[in-house]
Enzyme design. Structure first.
Site, PDB file in Angstrom:
ATOM      1  N   CYS A   1      -3.327 -11.560  -1.282  1.00  0.00           N
ATOM      2  CA  CYS A   1      -2.958 -10.136  -1.299  1.00  0.00           C
ATOM      3  C   CYS A   1      -1.664  -9.846  -0.556  1.00  0.00           C
ATOM      4  O   CYS A   1      -1.161  -8.723  -0.629  1.00  0.00           O
ATOM      5  CB  CYS A   1      -4.102  -9.286  -0.760  1.00  0.00           C
ATOM      6  SG  CYS A   1      -4.475  -9.539   0.983  1.00  0.00           S
ATOM      7  N   LEU A   2      -1.122 -10.827   0.174  1.00  0.00           N
ATOM      8  CA  LEU A   2       0.158 -10.704   0.876  1.00  0.00           C
ATOM      9  C   LEU A   2       0.061  -9.712   2.050  1.00  0.00           C
ATOM     10  O   LEU A   2      -0.774  -8.822   2.017  1.00  0.00           O
ATOM     11  CB  LEU A   2       1.279 -10.305  -0.085  1.00  0.00           C
ATOM     12  CG  LEU A   2       1.445 -11.169  -1.340  1.00  0.00           C
ATOM     13  CD1 LEU A   2       2.589 -10.627  -2.195  1.00  0.00           C
ATOM     14  CD2 LEU A   2       1.691 -12.623  -0.980  1.00  0.00           C
TER      15      LEU A   2
ATOM     16  N   GLN B   1      -7.519  -2.990  -3.070  1.00  0.00           N
ATOM     17  CA  GLN B   1      -7.172  -4.384  -3.327  1.00  0.00           C
ATOM     18  C   GLN B   1      -8.142  -5.010  -4.313  1.00  0.00           C
ATOM     19  O   GLN B   1      -7.752  -5.799  -5.181  1.00  0.00           O
ATOM     20  CB  GLN B   1      -7.166  -5.178  -2.014  1.00  0.00           C
ATOM     21  CG  GLN B   1      -6.657  -6.599  -2.166  1.00  0.00           C
ATOM     22  CD  GLN B   1      -5.191  -6.660  -2.565  1.00  0.00           C
ATOM     23  OE1 GLN B   1      -4.346  -6.006  -1.956  1.00  0.00           O
ATOM     24  NE2 GLN B   1      -4.886  -7.428  -3.599  1.00  0.00           N
TER      25      GLN B   1
ATOM     26  N   THR C   1       0.825  -1.208   0.000  1.00  0.00           N
ATOM     27  CA  THR C   1       0.000   0.000   0.000  1.00  0.00           C
ATOM     28  C   THR C   1       0.857   1.254   0.000  1.00  0.00           C
ATOM     29  O   THR C   1       0.588   2.203  -0.738  1.00  0.00           O
ATOM     30  CB  THR C   1      -0.950   0.010   1.213  1.00  0.00           C
ATOM     31  OG1 THR C   1      -1.748  -1.174   1.189  1.00  0.00           O
ATOM     32  CG2 THR C   1      -1.858   1.221   1.176  1.00  0.00           C
TER      33      THR C   1
ATOM     34  N   ARG D   1      -5.120   4.606   5.715  1.00  0.00           N
ATOM     35  CA  ARG D   1      -5.029   3.195   6.101  1.00  0.00           C
ATOM     36  C   ARG D   1      -5.176   3.161   7.620  1.00  0.00           C
ATOM     37  O   ARG D   1      -4.235   3.499   8.356  1.00  0.00           O
ATOM     38  CB  ARG D   1      -3.690   2.610   5.653  1.00  0.00           C
ATOM     39  CG  ARG D   1      -3.514   1.111   5.922  1.00  0.00           C
ATOM     40  CD  ARG D   1      -2.185   0.651   5.351  1.00  0.00           C
ATOM     41  NE  ARG D   1      -1.865  -0.713   5.674  1.00  0.00           N
ATOM     42  CZ  ARG D   1      -2.194  -1.777   4.925  1.00  0.00           C
ATOM     43  NH1 ARG D   1      -2.869  -1.591   3.814  1.00  0.00           N
ATOM     44  NH2 ARG D   1      -1.849  -2.997   5.290  1.00  0.00           N
TER      45      ARG D   1
ATOM     46  N   ARG E   1      -1.187  -3.430  -7.610  1.00  0.00           N
ATOM     47  CA  ARG E   1      -1.599  -2.435  -6.625  1.00  0.00           C
ATOM     48  C   ARG E   1      -1.182  -1.029  -7.064  1.00  0.00           C
ATOM     49  O   ARG E   1      -1.856  -0.038  -6.756  1.00  0.00           O
ATOM     50  CB  ARG E   1      -1.004  -2.763  -5.254  1.00  0.00           C
ATOM     51  CG  ARG E   1      -1.700  -3.905  -4.516  1.00  0.00           C
ATOM     52  CD  ARG E   1      -3.154  -3.579  -4.153  1.00  0.00           C
ATOM     53  NE  ARG E   1      -3.238  -2.346  -3.379  1.00  0.00           N
ATOM     54  CZ  ARG E   1      -3.062  -2.281  -2.057  1.00  0.00           C
ATOM     55  NH1 ARG E   1      -2.798  -3.385  -1.367  1.00  0.00           N
ATOM     56  NH2 ARG E   1      -3.168  -1.124  -1.433  1.00  0.00           N
TER      57      ARG E   1
ATOM     58  N   HIS F   1     -11.550  -2.859   1.755  1.00  0.00           N
ATOM     59  CA  HIS F   1     -10.224  -2.682   1.155  1.00  0.00           C
ATOM     60  C   HIS F   1     -10.407  -2.512  -0.361  1.00  0.00           C
ATOM     61  O   HIS F   1     -10.044  -3.384  -1.155  1.00  0.00           O
ATOM     62  CB  HIS F   1      -9.353  -3.894   1.457  1.00  0.00           C
ATOM     63  CG  HIS F   1      -7.879  -3.643   1.300  1.00  0.00           C
ATOM     64  ND1 HIS F   1      -7.362  -2.473   0.790  1.00  0.00           N
ATOM     65  CD2 HIS F   1      -6.790  -4.439   1.577  1.00  0.00           C
ATOM     66  CE1 HIS F   1      -6.046  -2.542   0.750  1.00  0.00           C
ATOM     67  NE2 HIS F   1      -5.670  -3.720   1.232  1.00  0.00           N
TER      68      HIS F   1
ATOM     69  N   ASP G   1      -6.269 -15.329   2.368  1.00  0.00           N
ATOM     70  CA  ASP G   1      -5.671 -14.154   2.985  1.00  0.00           C
ATOM     71  C   ASP G   1      -5.219 -14.553   4.384  1.00  0.00           C
ATOM     72  O   ASP G   1      -5.375 -15.713   4.793  1.00  0.00           O
ATOM     73  CB  ASP G   1      -6.705 -13.013   3.027  1.00  0.00           C
ATOM     74  CG  ASP G   1      -6.126 -11.690   3.512  1.00  0.00           C
ATOM     75  OD1 ASP G   1      -4.901 -11.532   3.491  1.00  0.00           O
ATOM     76  OD2 ASP G   1      -6.913 -10.822   3.924  1.00  0.00           O
TER      77      ASP G   1
END
Length: 335
Positions: free
Chosen positions: A286-287, A153, A75, A123, A313, A150, A246
């Site tokens: 999405c890590l 994402q 992000t 965030r 992203r 989110h 996730d």
């Protein structure tokens, strides 16, 4: 002493478009965001100096603030990269950088920061924090993660699916295996808006947000899509074109890690799930990834597109800035 927000004051900024969640957007608006992400990826990859310069001039001399109360990798990098692409100066405002939560409220912070910048990427922990920023900011707020949504994402994920399986030409089934969290809240709505079916498998005792499910059912009725929720991850994986998972322990839930991991036993994505998925299935995450969520052979295997997903992203952030800042929320100007 921290001053409370003036509860009686109403927002004077109702004309400003913010990006809070995917369900707040029309189907067409969301598709435009994905298309813009795709467009900017092509521009970025082209290396065309004339196109770079034209985009760089759009916010030259402006500032984009990043209010982050949670740590990040993708992000932060994507937001700073997107701001720089358009000529803006990204300003990272972490927990140790500003007075938010110490001597100033979200009201005070929104009023001050928004008076000096062109946009705020936020965030944060609670969805209510995003709502407060939107209520009192004089510039667009881009939700870069809260405990309920989110959206960046979701834009990224839809671009990734489009690139690898092209949902515009194929009827796809997306299967989520894991927690009922902010990522699937936006991803499920996003898939349904674009014509994909969704299967969600959560452990017993974990259920989807009723508000999300109500919105999902309305989209299904309109678009002819299907959403199913189960506690059987193998059944949910049958015929899936995309398997997604996730983290099982979200940021802020570390205190409950032992109990959460026990609850999620048997939900690690593995060849058991892949063997019943579509032959050309893709795996997404999405890590950051933890070992208990997916086996190495799936995560690093030939069907995995997790690193393409991570790169996208950047283009999702570009799309958000283009629509909500450059074009002031006018989606028609971005078609």
């Amino acid at each position: 002493m921290t001053q409370a927000e003036p509860m009686s004051q109403t927002s004077k900024n109702n004309s400003i478009r913010h990006l809070v969640s995917i369900k707040d957007l029309t189907d067409e608006e969301f598709q435009i965001l994905v298309n813009r992400a795709e467009h900017f990826k092509k521009v970025f990859k082209s290396g065309d100096s004339a196109k770079f310069q034209a985009n760089h001039m759009k916010l030259l001399g402006r500032t984009i603030a990043m209010i982050f109360t949670k740590r990040s990798t993708r992000t932060r990098i994507s937001t700073e990269g997107a701001a720089t692409f358009f000529g803006a100066q990204p300003m990272f405002l972490g927990r140790e950088d500003i007075q938010l939560g110490v001597n100033e409220s979200y009201y005070d912070t929104a009023k001050v920061v928004s008076s000096m910048v062109s946009c705020i990427f936020a965030r944060v922990n609670k969805h209510e924090d995003i709502q407060l920023l939107c209520q009192h900011s004089t510039v667009p707020i881009i939700n870069s993660l809260c405990d309920t949504y989110h959206p960046l994402q979701a834009i990224c994920d839809m671009l990734t699916i489009k690139e690898h399986l092209d949902y515009t030409q194929n009827k796809l089934k997306i299967t989520w295996i894991g927690d009922a969290n902010n990522v699937i809240n936006d991803m499920a709505i996003a898939c349904l808006k674009l014509g994909m079916d969704v299967a969600i498998a959560t452990p017993p005792g974990i259920e989807m947000d009723p508000e999300i499910m109500e919105a999902a059912e309305q989209i299904c009725a309109k678009n002819g899509t299907v959403i199913e929720v189960t506690h059987d991850s193998i059944a949910a994986s049958k015929g899936a074109h995309v398997l997604v998972t996730d983290t099982f322990v979200s940021m802020g839930e570390e205190f409950a890690k032992e109990a959460k991991l026990k609850q999620f036993q048997g939900f690690q994505v593995s060849q058991d799930h892949a063997s019943v998925a579509a032959p050309n299935y893709k795996f997404m995450h999405c890590l950051p990834r933890h070992q208990e969520e997916v086996t190495d052979d799936v995560f690093y295997g030939e069907h995995s597109i997790v690193f393409d997903e991570a790169e996208n992203r950047l283009y999702a952030a570009m799309a958000a800035i283009d629509v909500f800042v450059n074009n002031k929320g006018d989606f028609n100007a971005c078609k």
